[in-house]
Design a protein around this motif. Structure first.
Motif, short mmCIF file in Angstrom:
data_model
loop_
_atom_site.label_atom_id
_atom_site.label_comp_id
_atom_site.label_asym_id
_atom_site.label_seq_id
_atom_site.Cartn_x
_atom_site.Cartn_y
_atom_site.Cartn_z
N THR A 133 0.84 -1.20 0.00
CA THR A 133 0.00 0.00 0.00
C THR A 133 0.87 1.24 0.00
OG1 THR A 133 -1.74 -1.17 1.18
CG2 THR A 133 -1.81 1.23 1.26
N ASP A 134 1.93 1.22 0.82
CA ASP A 134 2.82 2.38 0.88
C ASP A 134 3.38 2.70 -0.51
OD1 ASP A 134 2.40 2.40 3.59
OD2 ASP A 134 4.32 1.44 4.09
N THR A 135 3.82 1.69 -1.23
CA THR A 135 4.40 1.88 -2.55
C THR A 135 3.35 2.27 -3.58
OG1 THR A 135 6.08 0.24 -2.03
CG2 THR A 135 5.77 0.78 -4.35
N ALA A 136 2.22 1.55 -3.57
CA ALA A 136 1.19 1.79 -4.58
C ALA A 136 0.52 3.14 -4.42
CB ALA A 136 0.14 0.69 -4.53
N HIS A 137 0.40 3.63 -3.19
CA HIS A 137 -0.35 4.85 -2.94
C HIS A 137 0.51 6.01 -2.48
CE1 HIS A 137 -3.87 1.93 -2.16
NE2 HIS A 137 -3.79 2.24 -3.43
N ALA A 138 1.80 5.85 -2.53
CA ALA A 138 2.70 6.91 -2.04
C ALA A 138 2.44 8.20 -2.80
CB ALA A 138 4.15 6.49 -2.20
N GLY A 139 2.11 9.24 -2.06
CA GLY A 139 1.91 10.55 -2.66
C GLY A 139 0.62 10.72 -3.43
N MET A 140 -0.27 9.72 -3.39
CA MET A 140 -1.51 9.80 -4.16
C MET A 140 -2.60 10.46 -3.31
SD MET A 140 -1.70 6.15 -6.10
CE MET A 140 -3.10 6.61 -7.10
N SER A 141 -3.40 11.30 -3.93
CA SER A 141 -4.54 11.89 -3.26
C SER A 141 -5.70 10.90 -3.27
CB SER A 141 -4.96 13.17 -3.97
OG SER A 141 -5.51 12.85 -5.23
N HIS A 142 -6.73 11.20 -2.49
CA HIS A 142 -7.93 10.36 -2.50
C HIS A 142 -8.53 10.34 -3.90
CE1 HIS A 142 -8.57 9.88 1.92
NE2 HIS A 142 -7.66 10.81 1.89
N ASP A 143 -8.52 11.49 -4.58
CA ASP A 143 -9.07 11.55 -5.93
C ASP A 143 -8.31 10.64 -6.87
OD1 ASP A 143 -11.00 13.38 -5.16
OD2 ASP A 143 -9.82 15.12 -5.80
N ALA A 144 -6.99 10.61 -6.76
CA ALA A 144 -6.18 9.77 -7.64
C ALA A 144 -6.45 8.30 -7.38
CB ALA A 144 -4.70 10.08 -7.46
N MET A 145 -6.62 7.92 -6.11
CA MET A 145 -6.89 6.52 -5.79
C MET A 145 -8.28 6.10 -6.25
SD MET A 145 -5.04 5.70 -2.18
CE MET A 145 -5.83 6.98 -1.24
N ALA A 146 -9.21 7.05 -6.38
CA ALA A 146 -10.57 6.72 -6.79
C ALA A 146 -10.77 6.85 -8.29
CB ALA A 146 -11.56 7.62 -6.05
N THR A 147 -9.76 7.32 -9.00
CA THR A 147 -9.87 7.47 -10.44
C THR A 147 -9.63 6.13 -11.14
OG1 THR A 147 -9.08 9.74 -10.28
CG2 THR A 147 -8.95 8.71 -12.45
N PRO A 148 -10.59 5.70 -11.96
CA PRO A 148 -10.40 4.42 -12.65
C PRO A 148 -9.19 4.45 -13.58
CG PRO A 148 -12.66 5.20 -12.86
CD PRO A 148 -11.86 6.31 -12.27
N ASN A 149 -8.51 3.34 -13.63
CA ASN A 149 -7.38 3.16 -14.55
C ASN A 149 -7.81 2.21 -15.66
OD1 ASN A 149 -5.53 4.71 -12.98
ND2 ASN A 149 -5.37 2.99 -11.58
N ALA A 150 -7.16 2.29 -16.80
CA ALA A 150 -7.52 1.46 -17.95
C ALA A 150 -7.53 -0.03 -17.61
CB ALA A 150 -6.57 1.74 -19.11
N GLY A 151 -6.62 -0.48 -16.79
CA GLY A 151 -6.52 -1.90 -16.47
C GLY A 151 -7.37 -2.36 -15.30
N ASP A 152 -8.16 -1.47 -14.72
CA ASP A 152 -8.98 -1.85 -13.56
C ASP A 152 -10.06 -2.84 -13.97
OD1 ASP A 152 -7.58 -0.18 -11.86
OD2 ASP A 152 -9.11 1.39 -11.84
#
Length: 132
Positions: free
Chosen positions: A27-46
């Protein structure tokens, strides 16, 4: 509150926290520096499930009403949005999950959270009609 609702609430609070769990390097690596908005934004591979979970979290953050300074009203209004997100997450689990225990918990969450949403709505209606 039922134990599963408590666990779900704590999980959602942790998911909304600015800090990841100690020692959770993934989680630390995957979400480092990410805002809540960025974590909730769908990615193409989701996956469809991930998109559903992200949408429920984004909706919770977007639909949360502003704080009023009244602890009772703020608690009820914020918890309502939180419970609606829990129901959406549980529906995503039912639509995409395979594990029987996870699906059973999702079904229980829906029932419990909808009951609490109705209680919150009744409280908010009474408060509004009383002119508070």
């Amino acid at each position: 509150m039922k134990p599963f609702a408590t666990i779900l609430g704590l999980g959602l609070l942790a998911a909304c926290s600015e800090q990841s769990a100690p020692g959770n390097t993934a989680t630390d690596t995957a979400h480092a520096g990410m805002s809540h908005d960025a974590m909730a934004t769908p990615n193409a591979g989701d996956s469809d499930a991930t998109r559903g979970f992200k949408q429920s979290m984004a909706d919770m953050m977007t639909n949360a009403p502003p704080y009023t300074g009244d602890a009772d009203a703020d608690f009820m209004q914020q918890m309502r949005v939180h419970h609606v997100a829990a129901v959406a997450m549980a529906r995503t689990e039912l639509a995409h999950g395979k594990d029987a225990q996870a699906r059973a918990l999702a079904q229980a969450v829906i029932g419990a959270q909808q009951k609490e949403i109705a209680q919150i709505d009744a409280w908010l209606r009474r408060r509004t009609s009383a002119g508070q």
